[in-house]
Design a protein around this motif. Sequence first.
Motif, PDB file in Angstrom:
ATOM      1  N   ASN A  57     -12.919   5.343   0.131  1.00 42.13           N
ATOM      2  CA  ASN A  57     -11.865   6.355  -0.021  1.00 42.13           C
ATOM      3  C   ASN A  57     -12.224   7.363  -1.106  1.00 42.13           C
ATOM      4  O   ASN A  57     -11.359   8.014  -1.674  1.00 42.13           O
ATOM      5  CB  ASN A  57     -10.492   5.707  -0.269  1.00 42.13           C
ATOM      6  CG  ASN A  57     -10.492   4.827  -1.507  1.00 42.13           C
ATOM      7  OD1 ASN A  57     -11.437   4.856  -2.290  1.00 42.13           O
ATOM      8  ND2 ASN A  57      -9.434   4.058  -1.697  1.00 42.13           N
ATOM      9  N   GLY A  76      -9.203   3.641  -6.337  1.00 45.10           N
ATOM     10  CA  GLY A  76      -7.773   3.719  -6.077  1.00 45.10           C
ATOM     11  C   GLY A  76      -6.961   2.951  -7.108  1.00 45.10           C
ATOM     12  O   GLY A  76      -6.072   3.497  -7.763  1.00 45.10           O
ATOM     13  N   THR A 107      -8.272   6.678   3.265  1.00 44.43           N
ATOM     14  CA  THR A 107      -7.515   7.657   2.469  1.00 44.43           C
ATOM     15  C   THR A 107      -6.970   7.046   1.189  1.00 44.43           C
ATOM     16  O   THR A 107      -6.737   5.845   1.112  1.00 44.43           O
ATOM     17  CB  THR A 107      -6.306   8.163   3.263  1.00 44.43           C
ATOM     18  OG1 THR A 107      -5.621   7.012   3.766  1.00 44.43           O
ATOM     19  CG2 THR A 107      -6.712   9.062   4.403  1.00 44.43           C
ATOM     20  N   CYS A 108      -6.735   7.906   0.208  1.00 42.59           N
ATOM     21  CA  CYS A 108      -5.990   7.505  -0.982  1.00 42.59           C
ATOM     22  C   CYS A 108      -5.081   8.659  -1.371  1.00 42.59           C
ATOM     23  O   CYS A 108      -5.341   9.370  -2.340  1.00 42.59           O
ATOM     24  CB  CYS A 108      -6.946   7.155  -2.121  1.00 42.59           C
ATOM     25  SG  CYS A 108      -6.071   6.585  -3.595  1.00 42.59           S
ATOM     26  N   PRO A 109      -4.005   8.894  -0.545  1.00 44.18           N
ATOM     27  CA  PRO A 109      -3.152  10.057  -0.800  1.00 44.18           C
ATOM     28  C   PRO A 109      -2.649  10.099  -2.241  1.00 44.18           C
ATOM     29  O   PRO A 109      -2.574  11.186  -2.842  1.00 44.18           O
ATOM     30  CB  PRO A 109      -1.987   9.886   0.188  1.00 44.18           C
ATOM     31  CG  PRO A 109      -2.236   8.637   0.966  1.00 44.18           C
ATOM     32  CD  PRO A 109      -3.565   8.105   0.607  1.00 44.18           C
ATOM     33  N   THR A 110      -2.344   8.960  -2.784  1.00 43.92           N
ATOM     34  CA  THR A 110      -1.777   8.911  -4.134  1.00 43.92           C
ATOM     35  C   THR A 110      -2.705   9.552  -5.152  1.00 43.92           C
ATOM     36  O   THR A 110      -2.305  10.408  -5.940  1.00 43.92           O
ATOM     37  CB  THR A 110      -1.507   7.442  -4.519  1.00 43.92           C
ATOM     38  OG1 THR A 110      -0.656   6.891  -3.533  1.00 43.92           O
ATOM     39  CG2 THR A 110      -0.876   7.334  -5.892  1.00 43.92           C
ATOM     40  N   ASN A 111      -3.973   9.133  -5.138  1.00 47.83           N
ATOM     41  CA  ASN A 111      -4.894   9.647  -6.145  1.00 47.83           C
ATOM     42  C   ASN A 111      -5.547  10.959  -5.741  1.00 47.83           C
ATOM     43  O   ASN A 111      -6.132  11.644  -6.576  1.00 47.83           O
ATOM     44  CB  ASN A 111      -5.957   8.600  -6.474  1.00 47.83           C
ATOM     45  CG  ASN A 111      -5.365   7.450  -7.265  1.00 47.83           C
ATOM     46  OD1 ASN A 111      -4.795   7.659  -8.334  1.00 47.83           O
ATOM     47  ND2 ASN A 111      -5.452   6.250  -6.727  1.00 47.83           N
ATOM     48  N   CYS A 152      -7.608  -2.049  -4.614  1.00 48.24           N
ATOM     49  CA  CYS A 152      -6.284  -2.111  -4.007  1.00 48.24           C
ATOM     50  C   CYS A 152      -6.196  -3.188  -2.930  1.00 48.24           C
ATOM     51  O   CYS A 152      -5.107  -3.559  -2.515  1.00 48.24           O
ATOM     52  CB  CYS A 152      -5.889  -0.749  -3.454  1.00 48.24           C
ATOM     53  SG  CYS A 152      -5.295   0.345  -4.768  1.00 48.24           S
ATOM     54  N   CYS A 154      -1.834   5.372   3.193  1.00 55.34           N
ATOM     55  CA  CYS A 154      -3.085   4.701   2.826  1.00 55.34           C
ATOM     56  C   CYS A 154      -3.632   3.984   4.049  1.00 55.34           C
ATOM     57  O   CYS A 154      -2.883   3.343   4.780  1.00 55.34           O
ATOM     58  CB  CYS A 154      -2.820   3.693   1.713  1.00 55.34           C
ATOM     59  SG  CYS A 154      -4.274   2.707   1.300  1.00 55.34           S
ATOM     60  N   HIS A 174      -5.720   1.443   4.071  1.00 50.41           N
ATOM     61  CA  HIS A 174      -6.020   0.017   3.877  1.00 50.41           C
ATOM     62  C   HIS A 174      -5.232  -0.869   4.857  1.00 50.41           C
ATOM     63  O   HIS A 174      -5.781  -1.801   5.453  1.00 50.41           O
ATOM     64  CB  HIS A 174      -5.677  -0.435   2.448  1.00 50.41           C
ATOM     65  CG  HIS A 174      -6.832  -0.375   1.479  1.00 50.41           C
ATOM     66  ND1 HIS A 174      -8.050  -0.967   1.712  1.00 50.41           N
ATOM     67  CD2 HIS A 174      -6.926   0.189   0.241  1.00 50.41           C
ATOM     68  CE1 HIS A 174      -8.861  -0.769   0.656  1.00 50.41           C
ATOM     69  NE2 HIS A 174      -8.201  -0.054  -0.236  1.00 50.41           N
ATOM     70  N   PHE A 198       0.828  -1.202   0.000  1.00 52.88           N
ATOM     71  CA  PHE A 198       0.000   0.000   0.000  1.00 52.88           C
ATOM     72  C   PHE A 198       0.867   1.258   0.000  1.00 52.88           C
ATOM     73  O   PHE A 198       1.981   1.263   0.516  1.00 52.88           O
ATOM     74  CB  PHE A 198      -0.926   0.011   1.229  1.00 52.88           C
ATOM     75  CG  PHE A 198      -1.920  -1.127   1.228  1.00 52.88           C
ATOM     76  CD1 PHE A 198      -2.865  -1.239   0.215  1.00 52.88           C
ATOM     77  CD2 PHE A 198      -1.910  -2.092   2.223  1.00 52.88           C
ATOM     78  CE1 PHE A 198      -3.777  -2.284   0.199  1.00 52.88           C
ATOM     79  CE2 PHE A 198      -2.818  -3.138   2.218  1.00 52.88           C
ATOM     80  CZ  PHE A 198      -3.754  -3.240   1.201  1.00 52.88           C
ATOM     81  N   CYS A 199       0.325   2.336  -0.578  1.00 52.04           N
ATOM     82  CA  CYS A 199       1.069   3.594  -0.639  1.00 52.04           C
ATOM     83  C   CYS A 199       1.228   4.171   0.772  1.00 52.04           C
ATOM     84  O   CYS A 199       0.387   3.927   1.643  1.00 52.04           O
ATOM     85  CB  CYS A 199       0.330   4.616  -1.487  1.00 52.04           C
ATOM     86  SG  CYS A 199      -0.169   4.030  -3.104  1.00 52.04           S
TER      87      CYS A 199
HETATM   88  S1  SF4 Z   1      -3.773   3.826  -4.709  1.00 51.50           S
HETATM   89 FE1  SF4 Z   1      -4.885   4.700  -3.011  1.00 51.50          FE
HETATM   90  S2  SF4 Z   1      -6.133   3.037  -2.153  1.00 51.50           S
HETATM   91 FE2  SF4 Z   1      -4.555   2.136  -3.454  1.00 51.50          FE
HETATM   92  S3  SF4 Z   1      -2.872   1.621  -2.088  1.00 51.50           S
HETATM   93 FE3  SF4 Z   1      -2.441   3.630  -2.941  1.00 51.50          FE
HETATM   94  S4  SF4 Z   1      -3.307   5.065  -1.466  1.00 51.50           S
HETATM   95 FE4  SF4 Z   1      -4.193   3.064  -1.020  1.00 51.50          FE
END
Ligand code: SF4
Lengths: 253, 356
Positions: A124, A128, A214-218, A54, A24, A26, A20-21
């Motif tokens: 989220n 994701g 959360t989904c910080p990446t997106n 994810c 995140c 998850h 996981f990022c």
């Molecule tokens: S893309 Fe978003 S939901 Fe998927 S692992 Fe990364 S942060 Fe988590």
Amino acid sequence: MTMQTVFERPKSLKDVPSHFCPGCHHGLIHRLVAQNLDRLGLQQQTIGVASVGCSVFLYAYLDVDVIESPHGRAPAVATGAKRVQSDKFVFTYQGDGDLAAIGTSEIIHAANRGEAFSVLFVNNTTYGMTGGQMAPTTLLGQESATSPGGRSAERDGHPIRMAELLAQLDGVAYSTRVAVDNPQHVRQADKAIEKAFRLQRDEGRFAFVEILSTCPTNWGMDPRQANARVAEEMIPCFPLGTFKDTQSQEGNQ
Amino acid sequence: MSQSTPARVFLKGNEAVCYGAIEAGCRYYFGYPITPQSEIPALMSSELPKHGGQFLQAESEVASINMLLGASACGARAMTSSSSPGISLKQEGISYLAGSELPGLIVNISRSGPGLGGIDASQADYFQAVKGGGHGDYRMIVLAPHSVQEMYDLTMHAFDLSDRYRMPAMLLGDSLVGQMKEAIELRPRPEVELPAKDWIVTGKGERSEQRIVKSLFLGDGELEAHNRHLQAKAEALRANEVMAEEVALDDAELVLVAFGAAARIAKTAVRMARETGLKVGMLRPITLFPFPERHLARLAETARRFLCIELNTGQMVEDVRLAVNGRREVHFYGRPPGTGSLPTPEELYEQIRESY
Ligand code: SF4
Ligand SMILES: Cc1ncc(C[n+]2csc(CCOP(=O)(O)OP(=O)(O)O)c2C)c(N)n1
Ligand SMILES: [Mg+2]
């Protein structure tokens, strides 16, 4: 001086690095699931149903038997599984694209039948895994890969509140929404998952726990900003609380 | 049912499927209403509980195939049934069953299409059944009964093949074989040895290793190896499990090829042709996958010509042509499905004369 262990990895959680990022939720939610499987002594009798998102690698982190389901169909897969292995503990773990978009039919009807499994719904506000497209839970005004200029109510409709929606159904014993953005919320989420799992184990009831994530990446945020967004933007639209609790007098608040 | 003389009963084809399934140990049925297979869910809903099983009417065909997936992953013999439009909706689930190596029976009492089409007898779903209606490079066992007795027998056989090869199996019928009534023997389930299901999810119990039922393989080379394994199973089916009925083939100069309902009508036409002195025989594929390619290749050495008859505009004929491989002419006669479009034996007899 005697040493006391105050924090350790739950038995049901594998000792492996996570994909996981950073930031995140998850991973934290996986831990809460594992710790409740341990607490209730369920690890050896659990069948988890993973969804597409994810969290598809659920089996890589939880040391339990797992069935991987097609996108959105986890509640149907879990229905078949639980009806065959009715003495086992069955749960699904689903994202908001999975459960609240493509899988709405399966979740509504499994809930309405009061199937004897538990659902963990990780909201989220985005898809994701596929790169941050607009989900049914995406907030108004929220930028996503497919809502340039932000989600518009006229064009895209309003965010869907699944915990409230499912609370309307007679088959549901417990429907609640929690978050894991601060220690107090984590404790509440832990209790909610425990309650849902107990309802299945002890009474064979269907329970639904929506967990804001959360989904910080997106979201295009760093972990700290993403965590703060849960309280600042998500909770106002997705209020925490219990919308149905057949065990408690204060239910249906 | 394990009496010594099997009971003789008068049943509809769709009912025979139910008794075959229950005799085969199927205890879980998941389905959604659609004509012309409605006798199956109706009978299963009353019979399964008597055998300690469960009938569940799902909210859709999509849900029912996924319920079957869950039940199968947990070790149960389980089935679903539907008709063409519903079978289209099940294709995603069928692909996942194939990819996850899960057994399970899918009964298609097919009807005519495309779209809503109609409810008449049709073989328009041959391509969908044998060429992979879902995504991915998979094969599915496909059996095509042409009588009520076969609806019973092949249902049991489909479960055994499906378990042995860990591959979904389809019973491909149509409204003719589903709705007609014949006297049949309720034979006891054949005694066959099947591999132990040491892969099912049950909760770990005493095991220390977890079990995972999945179709996602992202590791380097993993998916290619998985696909090769799936193809090896298809190859083993081709080598060991082909079934076909041979009708008057010994001296046949013209060989009819037909399956299911079309084969019933064609059989009468073959008899008419023989009565007028024409050397005509018929090969009736019973397994559509695996297809009787070697039977056809052998026949191509002795017969002059082939005539493929289908209740569609030409689907199986492509596989007949591949098997005959240009050595003989392959003619085709079929009528697009629709009300009143079932060919008569006389009509097929005329075709035989033209192709002879
Ligand atoms: S893309 Fe978003 S939901 Fe998927 S692992 Fe990364 S942060 Fe988590
Ligand atoms: C039938 C189908 N349609 C689309 C996809 C592509 N897909 C993979 S994951 C996903 C969405 C995941 O979003 P969500 O359920 O919210 O989980 P998250 O990754 O956000 O945790 C989609 C659309 C798919 N695998 N199958
Ligand atoms: Mg999501």
